[in-house]
Every structure is written in structure tokens, then in C-alpha cells.
Design a protein around this motif. Sequence first.
Motif, PDB file in Angstrom:
ATOM      1  N   TRP A  29     -43.258  -8.307  11.139  1.00 39.83           N
ATOM      2  CA  TRP A  29     -43.110  -7.841   9.639  1.00 39.83           C
ATOM      3  C   TRP A  29     -42.375  -8.757   8.725  1.00 39.83           C
ATOM      4  CZ3 TRP A  29     -41.648  -1.879   9.880  1.00 39.83           C
ATOM      5  CH2 TRP A  29     -42.841  -1.226  10.706  1.00 39.83           C
ATOM      6  N   ARG A  30     -41.448  -9.342   9.281  1.00 40.96           N
ATOM      7  CA  ARG A  30     -40.771 -10.508   8.334  1.00 40.96           C
ATOM      8  C   ARG A  30     -41.727 -11.621   7.845  1.00 40.96           C
ATOM      9  NH1 ARG A  30     -37.260 -15.158   8.965  1.00 40.96           N
ATOM     10  NH2 ARG A  30     -37.887 -15.267  11.066  1.00 40.96           N
ATOM     11  N   ARG A  31     -42.671 -11.900   8.893  1.00 43.15           N
ATOM     12  CA  ARG A  31     -43.489 -13.075   8.402  1.00 43.15           C
ATOM     13  C   ARG A  31     -44.364 -12.522   7.604  1.00 43.15           C
ATOM     14  NH1 ARG A  31     -42.151 -18.140  10.496  1.00 43.15           N
ATOM     15  NH2 ARG A  31     -41.002 -17.927  12.507  1.00 43.15           N
ATOM     16  N   ARG A  32     -44.992 -11.299   7.681  1.00 38.69           N
ATOM     17  CA  ARG A  32     -45.865 -10.875   6.809  1.00 38.69           C
ATOM     18  C   ARG A  32     -45.416 -10.626   5.335  1.00 38.69           C
ATOM     19  NH1 ARG A  32     -49.023  -5.397   8.372  1.00 38.69           N
ATOM     20  NH2 ARG A  32     -46.894  -4.534   8.020  1.00 38.69           N
ATOM     21  N   GLY A  33     -44.240 -10.090   5.500  1.00 41.38           N
ATOM     22  CA  GLY A  33     -43.806  -9.857   3.974  1.00 41.38           C
ATOM     23  C   GLY A  33     -43.562 -11.186   3.112  1.00 41.38           C
ATOM     24  N   ARG A  34     -43.343 -12.332   4.119  1.00 44.93           N
ATOM     25  CA  ARG A  34     -43.228 -13.752   3.279  1.00 44.93           C
ATOM     26  C   ARG A  34     -44.355 -14.543   3.040  1.00 44.93           C
ATOM     27  NH1 ARG A  34     -38.362 -16.260   7.049  1.00 44.93           N
ATOM     28  NH2 ARG A  34     -39.767 -18.056   6.670  1.00 44.93           N
ATOM     29  N   GLY A  35     -45.551 -13.694   3.262  1.00 50.11           N
ATOM     30  CA  GLY A  35     -46.820 -14.325   3.127  1.00 50.11           C
ATOM     31  C   GLY A  35     -47.202 -15.273   4.183  1.00 50.11           C
ATOM     32  N   GLU A  36     -46.744 -15.238   5.532  1.00 49.50           N
ATOM     33  CA  GLU A  36     -46.936 -16.431   6.432  1.00 49.50           C
ATOM     34  C   GLU A  36     -47.967 -15.756   7.483  1.00 49.50           C
ATOM     35  OE1 GLU A  36     -43.314 -17.785   8.354  1.00 49.50           O
ATOM     36  OE2 GLU A  36     -42.083 -17.721   6.665  1.00 49.50           O
ATOM     37  N   LEU A  37     -48.240 -14.646   7.412  1.00 43.68           N
ATOM     38  CA  LEU A  37     -49.196 -13.828   8.376  1.00 43.68           C
ATOM     39  C   LEU A  37     -50.064 -12.768   7.525  1.00 43.68           C
ATOM     40  CD1 LEU A  37     -50.026 -13.073  11.383  1.00 43.68           C
ATOM     41  CD2 LEU A  37     -48.252 -11.400  11.169  1.00 43.68           C
ATOM     42  N   SER A  38     -51.393 -12.856   7.831  1.00 43.32           N
ATOM     43  CA  SER A  38     -52.332 -12.109   7.113  1.00 43.32           C
ATOM     44  C   SER A  38     -52.897 -11.173   8.162  1.00 43.32           C
ATOM     45  CB  SER A  38     -53.257 -12.878   6.239  1.00 43.32           C
ATOM     46  OG  SER A  38     -54.175 -12.066   5.933  1.00 43.32           O
ATOM     47  N   VAL A  39     -52.502 -10.054   8.039  1.00 38.59           N
ATOM     48  CA  VAL A  39     -52.842  -9.072   9.323  1.00 38.59           C
ATOM     49  C   VAL A  39     -53.134  -7.586   8.483  1.00 38.59           C
ATOM     50  CG1 VAL A  39     -50.371  -8.699   9.764  1.00 38.59           C
ATOM     51  CG2 VAL A  39     -52.232  -8.241  11.657  1.00 38.59           C
ATOM     52  N   ILE A  40     -54.099  -6.979   9.170  1.00 40.24           N
ATOM     53  CA  ILE A  40     -54.292  -5.501   8.614  1.00 40.24           C
ATOM     54  C   ILE A  40     -53.273  -4.559   8.958  1.00 40.24           C
ATOM     55  CG2 ILE A  40     -56.091  -3.622   8.674  1.00 40.24           C
ATOM     56  CD1 ILE A  40     -58.225  -5.570   8.431  1.00 40.24           C
ATOM     57  N   ASP A  41     -53.002  -4.773  10.542  1.00 38.15           N
ATOM     58  CA  ASP A  41     -52.144  -3.777  11.339  1.00 38.15           C
ATOM     59  C   ASP A  41     -51.260  -4.401  12.035  1.00 38.15           C
ATOM     60  OD1 ASP A  41     -50.816  -1.411  11.267  1.00 38.15           O
ATOM     61  OD2 ASP A  41     -52.662  -0.130  11.927  1.00 38.15           O
ATOM     62  N   ILE A  42     -50.007  -3.829  12.376  1.00 42.04           N
ATOM     63  CA  ILE A  42     -49.027  -4.344  13.332  1.00 42.04           C
ATOM     64  C   ILE A  42     -48.648  -2.996  14.205  1.00 42.04           C
ATOM     65  CG2 ILE A  42     -46.984  -5.382  14.107  1.00 42.04           C
ATOM     66  CD1 ILE A  42     -47.219  -7.182  11.499  1.00 42.04           C
ATOM     67  N   VAL A  43     -49.127  -2.950  15.262  1.00 34.44           N
ATOM     68  CA  VAL A  43     -49.004  -1.676  16.118  1.00 34.44           C
ATOM     69  C   VAL A  43     -48.199  -1.961  17.483  1.00 34.44           C
ATOM     70  CG1 VAL A  43     -50.179   0.206  17.108  1.00 34.44           C
ATOM     71  CG2 VAL A  43     -51.338  -0.995  15.225  1.00 34.44           C
ATOM     72  N   PRO A  44     -47.093  -1.445  17.470  1.00 38.42           N
ATOM     73  CA  PRO A  44     -46.192  -1.701  18.517  1.00 38.42           C
ATOM     74  C   PRO A  44     -46.250  -0.620  19.750  1.00 38.42           C
ATOM     75  CG  PRO A  44     -44.946  -0.723  16.803  1.00 38.42           C
ATOM     76  CD  PRO A  44     -46.178  -1.188  16.324  1.00 38.42           C
ATOM     77  N   GLY A  45     -46.491  -0.971  20.831  1.00 47.77           N
ATOM     78  CA  GLY A  45     -46.523  -0.108  21.850  1.00 47.77           C
ATOM     79  C   GLY A  45     -45.360   0.103  22.814  1.00 47.77           C
ATOM     80  N   ALA A  46     -45.306   0.720  24.157  1.00 48.93           N
ATOM     81  CA  ALA A  46     -44.194   0.419  25.086  1.00 48.93           C
ATOM     82  C   ALA A  46     -43.840  -0.889  25.338  1.00 48.93           C
ATOM     83  CB  ALA A  46     -44.692   1.500  26.067  1.00 48.93           C
TER      84      ALA A  46
END
Length: 203
Positions: A29-46
Amino acid sequence: MRLRQVGATALLIECHDSDQVESWRRELWRRRGRGELSVIDIVPGAATVLLDGVAPGAASLVESWASSLEAAPAVEGPLVEVPTVFDGEDLADVADLWQVTVDEAIGRLVTTDFTVSFSGFAPGFGYLRGLPSEWAVPRLAAPRPRVPAGSVALADTYCGIYPSASPGGWRLVGRTALKLFDVRRDAPATLSPGARVKLVPTS
């Protein structure tokens, strides 16, 4: 950590435990917020984190971030206070399992700092981690056919709050009137991954 391509634009990070899942979630989420990661969704699991909608070749980039996880600043999620009436059908059984009184069991729950680890089972249902392993609670031998919406329950080392009435095998310790899911809101789920949760006793 193991990284696998599970689709043309999807990556799956397989983690050792829920702590590593949370570390990866924060870092991504930090990388996406800084524009380093282009991703539609980040889905954590167990024990996994799914990245959906990443560019081809992103695997090597994500893998290169593994060494920076421990150095990533810890950012606290929003705090959600859940007013809870502790009158669940299984509260006395949980106290017996913990070998404490009912009041002491409630005391443990209200002083635990929970964090939403991931969502699942039903829309708006957050799996809240925070209970130590020695407080693990087994599921019921036979699930109830209907658990009322707002029921606060325990299973294994997780706490969860049923956003809607549904079958369920978790042990009921209380209930809340807080609305956990509403599609009309900008953020439909009240409890999203990373949020901090406190159970606040009320009558």
C-alpha cells in the motif's frame, strides 16, 4: 516468502504467517501510494497477499522489495470502536476454556488490541487478529443455522463480527448494533484490512 504468477496480471505472495501478511500489505500500500506500484487490487488473506491487475514483469520488482519489509515504517490504521454488549450464548463456555470468570474473559476481550487481518466469508466480515495462541477457541462442533447480524464471535485466535444474519460455527460472546456493511457508503465495509479495532463494553 514465495511469489507466484497466478494469472496474466495477477501475483500471489505466499507468506509464513499473518504477521508477514500484514508487513507485505503495509509495504505494498505504501509503494502504491508513492506511485511505485500500479495495481488494481491488493487482497490480503490468512497467509497470502494477492495482487490483481499488475503489469507483466512486476514479479521481479515486487520480489526486490522483500529486503525492505523490516525497514518499512509501521503506519497505524484507523481505529474503529465497536460498542459491544457481552451477553453471547457461548461466553460462559469461552470463560471455562480460558479457565477464568466471565468478567475476566470480558476483560481480556476489551483490553485486546485487534487488527483486521483480512476479509472474507461474507461482505464486510473482518478477521480480527490479536488474541494470543494460548487463548485459541475451537469452533462449535455443529454450526448454528442462523447467527444474528452484529454477533461478536471467536474462533481459533480470531475475533469476528457477523455483518449479516448467516449460518456460523464461531462462539458467540456478544453483539453490537454497529452496521458493518452498507453498499450505499463510499467505503461499504466498516472493518477493512489494517484497521485497529477495540471492543467497548456497553449495556
